[in-house]
Design a protein around this motif. Structure first.
Motif, mmCIF file in Angstrom:
data_model
loop_
_atom_site.group_PDB
_atom_site.id
_atom_site.type_symbol
_atom_site.label_atom_id
_atom_site.label_comp_id
_atom_site.label_asym_id
_atom_site.label_seq_id
_atom_site.Cartn_x
_atom_site.Cartn_y
_atom_site.Cartn_z
ATOM 1 N N ALA A 31 46.095 65.725 24.382
ATOM 2 C CA ALA A 31 45.772 66.305 25.710
ATOM 3 C C ALA A 31 45.244 65.408 26.897
ATOM 4 O O ALA A 31 45.265 65.950 27.939
ATOM 5 C CB ALA A 31 45.104 67.614 25.366
ATOM 6 N N SER A 32 44.504 64.297 26.262
ATOM 7 C CA SER A 32 43.696 63.659 27.398
ATOM 8 C C SER A 32 44.453 62.653 28.206
ATOM 9 O O SER A 32 43.752 61.720 28.795
ATOM 10 C CB SER A 32 42.419 63.148 26.727
ATOM 11 O OG SER A 32 41.660 64.078 26.401
ATOM 12 N N VAL A 48 41.529 57.557 25.645
ATOM 13 C CA VAL A 48 41.925 58.544 26.680
ATOM 14 C C VAL A 48 40.654 59.356 27.060
ATOM 15 O O VAL A 48 40.649 59.986 28.155
ATOM 16 C CB VAL A 48 43.101 59.173 26.112
ATOM 17 C CG1 VAL A 48 44.310 58.230 26.283
ATOM 18 C CG2 VAL A 48 42.883 59.864 24.978
ATOM 19 N N THR A 49 40.063 59.964 25.821
ATOM 20 C CA THR A 49 38.904 60.954 26.260
ATOM 21 C C THR A 49 37.962 60.477 27.044
ATOM 22 O O THR A 49 37.311 61.182 28.053
ATOM 23 C CB THR A 49 38.636 61.337 25.084
ATOM 24 O OG1 THR A 49 38.163 60.461 24.179
ATOM 25 C CG2 THR A 49 39.698 62.287 24.141
ATOM 26 N N TYR A 71 40.848 67.282 16.718
ATOM 27 C CA TYR A 71 40.600 66.055 17.396
ATOM 28 C C TYR A 71 41.984 65.378 17.972
ATOM 29 O O TYR A 71 41.997 64.983 18.808
ATOM 30 C CB TYR A 71 39.907 65.200 16.409
ATOM 31 C CG TYR A 71 39.411 63.836 16.987
ATOM 32 C CD1 TYR A 71 38.655 63.715 17.934
ATOM 33 C CD2 TYR A 71 39.873 62.696 16.483
ATOM 34 C CE1 TYR A 71 38.329 62.513 18.335
ATOM 35 C CE2 TYR A 71 39.702 61.448 17.050
ATOM 36 C CZ TYR A 71 38.720 61.232 17.928
ATOM 37 O OH TYR A 71 38.675 60.028 18.545
ATOM 38 N N THR A 72 43.194 65.239 17.105
ATOM 39 C CA THR A 72 44.079 64.583 17.235
ATOM 40 C C THR A 72 44.762 65.355 18.451
ATOM 41 O O THR A 72 45.199 64.719 19.359
ATOM 42 C CB THR A 72 45.253 64.395 16.317
ATOM 43 O OG1 THR A 72 44.670 64.135 15.036
ATOM 44 C CG2 THR A 72 46.463 63.724 16.472
ATOM 45 N N ARG A 73 44.851 66.728 18.539
ATOM 46 C CA ARG A 73 45.315 67.428 19.538
ATOM 47 C C ARG A 73 44.459 67.162 20.818
ATOM 48 O O ARG A 73 44.967 66.979 21.970
ATOM 49 C CB ARG A 73 45.420 68.908 19.143
ATOM 50 C CG ARG A 73 46.284 69.331 18.164
ATOM 51 C CD ARG A 73 46.665 70.627 18.126
ATOM 52 N NE ARG A 73 45.451 71.378 17.844
ATOM 53 C CZ ARG A 73 45.170 71.869 16.371
ATOM 54 N NH1 ARG A 73 45.971 71.517 15.549
ATOM 55 N NH2 ARG A 73 44.252 72.565 16.224
ATOM 56 N N ARG A 74 43.567 66.979 20.691
ATOM 57 C CA ARG A 74 42.394 66.649 22.023
ATOM 58 C C ARG A 74 42.595 65.261 22.548
ATOM 59 O O ARG A 74 42.741 65.212 23.841
ATOM 60 C CB ARG A 74 40.870 66.873 21.513
ATOM 61 C CG ARG A 74 39.986 66.523 22.798
ATOM 62 C CD ARG A 74 38.589 67.151 22.367
ATOM 63 N NE ARG A 74 38.017 66.484 21.340
ATOM 64 C CZ ARG A 74 37.249 65.309 21.513
ATOM 65 N NH1 ARG A 74 37.065 64.865 22.856
ATOM 66 N NH2 ARG A 74 36.735 65.100 20.547
ATOM 67 N N LEU A 75 42.968 64.368 21.756
ATOM 68 C CA LEU A 75 43.324 63.021 22.220
ATOM 69 C C LEU A 75 44.760 63.149 22.826
ATOM 70 O O LEU A 75 44.911 62.375 24.024
ATOM 71 C CB LEU A 75 43.529 62.066 20.986
ATOM 72 C CG LEU A 75 42.405 61.500 20.356
ATOM 73 C CD1 LEU A 75 42.670 60.681 19.132
ATOM 74 C CD2 LEU A 75 41.316 60.701 21.274
ATOM 75 N N VAL A 90 54.420 60.012 25.674
ATOM 76 C CA VAL A 90 54.336 60.662 24.470
ATOM 77 C C VAL A 90 55.594 61.379 24.293
ATOM 78 O O VAL A 90 55.622 61.730 22.929
ATOM 79 C CB VAL A 90 53.077 61.177 24.439
ATOM 80 C CG1 VAL A 90 52.016 60.210 24.385
ATOM 81 C CG2 VAL A 90 53.064 62.172 25.154
ATOM 82 N N ALA A 91 56.318 61.622 25.133
ATOM 83 C CA ALA A 91 57.617 62.319 24.816
ATOM 84 C C ALA A 91 58.699 61.489 24.368
ATOM 85 O O ALA A 91 59.677 62.123 23.746
ATOM 86 C CB ALA A 91 58.000 63.239 25.924
ATOM 87 N N ALA A 92 58.458 60.420 24.473
ATOM 88 C CA ALA A 92 59.557 59.358 23.947
ATOM 89 C C ALA A 92 59.654 59.428 22.576
ATOM 90 O O ALA A 92 58.925 60.297 21.636
ATOM 91 C CB ALA A 92 59.184 57.848 24.484
#
Length: 604
Positions: free
Chosen positions: A593-594, A198-199, A587-591, A272-274
């Motif tokens: 968010a992308s 995704v990034t 890093y996980t949070r950045r993934l 991702v909200a599932a």
């Protein structure tokens, strides 16, 4: 998010106009009408996205524009004009001048479109030289510039490497570099980021957006990713069974779809909200057929609900990841050595490292560094991360495609590096792969029936009649008609080929399936079916999955536990719920968010 190009001014004539297009293919089963009556326009500087499931005709429409229909395909009716010039019926010499300079192409499959025996830099240079965009004197510098523009790190060194030395995402970026090298008026991007994390996907698409702004380049985007279409296109065309069923502004189409098929596509898109797919959500898939007397009946492992964790020792809390204690990552804070003692692990990685020799460098490259994780029997552990993070290398070591430099990998408590020939034969039947790239993993000279039957024949499972029965059941399980058995891979769409690869992996009724991007080539409807199928098989047979993916929305649906890798290191490991609701590592949070479409509510 800025679309790739703004909508064309209404007063300007379209750059590309397709009128009443019909495309047919001659197959062994007769003539197949792949596209029927398609009308669409792409304006100057505009991005038009075509979405639809595999076999809907979206890629066929795109290939007819550039005159690259596969064998047996032809435009039977209609008109295709580029800046008013008719392309249907144009001589091949004229089409060669159009391709590259006026219409660029980023194809879906990196392995079949990159020469395996030619360095990446030489392949980019060939395009630049053929169109007079570089000379022998300055071509090397322009190759580096082109690769850097496509987001390829260390472009100078990468240009000296071969395609097999690249990860799947890096190969796709090389194709993007070639497609953009000539700065064409129209870029046909056929699933251009399906193999990218995704990034990197966001980086590439941002670069495409800048290019269209600066050069006025139009983009025809072929994708099954509704989030990407919503985020990046000004208009969307929805295709179903070779026809356009709906088209209009992207936001209107995807937020307020009018056609029933479009509503189905939007509903099936993973989010991702599932929450993790539960047994009641699985489709009513039939049990795998057991062939009497043929040894095909798989061992049904009684799956146990494991409350341990992913990292070796069952308890993630307190596990050392790159010298840092990962807190709060255990499924239950009170999980202790008691849970570890009762957890049944089918796979365990113990401090595994993999080093590779790099041409021209003294130091080895550490693709995987001291990774420890475990796969509980009957559950799914996902490994996520950017291209080059080491996730696929981690999976390939389990498959014994490559050997670890140090550390141990245990299967049912036994080190797989110490297996004798008979034990290795047994191991390979119990651990089966679903590879990322269905184009290179299917033999183009075999029929679909022979491809699916091959593992059964190799391991002498059942008679010819019994194997035929098993193949038919497997085709039904992956939602492919029996009529496709006589076809060859080249006659199938990308998603159909991936389903064939999944059927082949299921043939031996394995205990563990290593899924390396198993649904990355599938549209959302088939993706939804396959994920539910994998869940149903897991529930019935206690199958364990090591699931490699860059699609975090898919991981959310299929995984019990998630391991996040970066530069070969396991940086975070926890339950799926913990990762997606309370990620701790930046890093996980950045993934997260992308992910395309997050801002528009399409992907979460």
């Amino acid at each position: 998010m800025t679309p790739i190009g703004a909508a064309a001014a209404p007063s300007l004539p379209p750059l590309l106009a397709v009128r009443d297009l019909a495309v047919e293919f001659a197959t062994t089963d007769g003539v197949v009408h792949a596209v029927e009556g398609v009308d669409l326009e792409v304006g100057v500087g505009e991005t038009l996205a075509i979405v639809g499931e595999s076999g809907s005709g979206k890629s066929t429409t795109a290939m007819s524009i550039i005159g690259l229909l596969s064998g047996g395909g032809r435009v039977s009716r209609g008109s295709i004009t580029l800046e008013g010039r008719e392309l249907v019926g144009a001589p091949e010499s004229e089409m060669r001048r159009v391709r590259g300079r006026q219409i660029g192409l980023v194809p879906q499959d990196p392995m079949s479109n990159l020469n395996p025996v030619t360095k990446i830099g030489s392949q980019v240079a060939e395009t630049l030289l053929a169109h007079g965009l570089a000379t022998r004197h300055d071509v090397d510098a322009k190759v580096i510039e082109t690769l850097e523009a496509a987001g390829l790190p260390n472009a100078r060194e990468r240009a000296k490497q071969y395609p097999h030395e690249f990860s799947g995402g890096m190969r796709q970026r090389a194709l993007i570099a070639i497609g953009l090298a000539c700065k064409p008026r129209l870029l046909i991007a056929d699933e251009p980021t399906s193999a990218l994390d995704v990034t990197v996907q966001r980086t590439i698409l941002d670069q495409l957006a800048r290019m269209t702004d600066e050069l006025g380049t139009s983009v025809l985007l072929i994708t099954h990713d509704l989030g990407l279409a919503a985020e990046r296109a000004s208009r969307v065309v929805v295709m179903h069974r070779g026809r356009i069923v709906e088209q209009g502004p992207a936001e209107q189409i995807l937020n307020d779809p009018q056609h029933a098929y479009t509503r189905t596509l939007v509903k099936a898109a993973p989010s991702v909200a599932a929450v993790r797919l539960q047994p009641e959500a699985f489709r009513a898939a039939p049990r795998l057929a057991a062939v009497e007397g043929g040894g095909l009946e798989g061992t049904v492992v009684e799956g146990t609900v494991v409350e341990g964790a992913v990292v070796e020792g069952a308890v993630v809390e307190g596990a050392v990841v790159e010298g840092t204690t990962v807190e709060g990552a255990a499924p239950k804070a009170e999980a202790t050595a008691t849970a570890a003692a009762s957890t049944d692990y089918v796979i365990e990685y113990q401090d595994v490292t993999k080093l590779f020799k790099v041409r021209g460098q003294k130091e080895d490259f550490a693709a995987v560094k001291n990774v420890s994780l475990a796969v509980p029997r009957g559950e799914t552990v996902a490994i996520v991360g950017e291209s080059g993070s080491g996730k696929t290398t981690t999976a390939r070591m389990l498959l014994k495609v490559i050997e670890p430099t140090s550390g141990r990998i245990l299967f049912e408590g036994q080190d797989i590096q110490g297996l004798d020939r008979a034990a290795q034969r047994e191991f390979r039947q119990k651990v089966q792969p679903i590879f990322q790239d269905p184009y290179s993993s299917l033999n183009p000279m075999f029929t679909i029936e022979r491809i699916v039957e091959e593992p059964l024949a190799f391991y002498k499972r059942g008679s010819s009649k019994e194997r035929r029965k098993r193949v038919l059941q497997l085709m039904d399980d992956v939602a492919l008609p029996a009529s496709m058995l006589r076809r060859y891979p080249s006659e199938l769409s990308g998603g159909q080929r991936q389903r064939v690869a999944i059927a082949r992996a299921l043939a031996l009724s394995p205990e563990v399936i290593v899924c390396d991007e198993p649904v990355s080539a599938l549209d959302v409807l088939v993706q939804d079916q396959i994920l539910k199928l994998l869940g149903e098989l897991q529930r019935e047979y206690g199958l364990s999955y090591l699931f490699i993916s860059h699609d975090l929305a898919v991981v959310r649906l299929i995984s019990d536990y998630v391991c996040v890798m970066k530069d070969g290191v396991l940086v975070e490991a926890a339950t799926s719920e913990e990762i997606f609701t309370n990620a701790r590592d930046p890093y996980t949070r950045r993934l997260l968010a992308s992910i395309p479409g997050n801002e528009l509510g399409i992907a979460g």
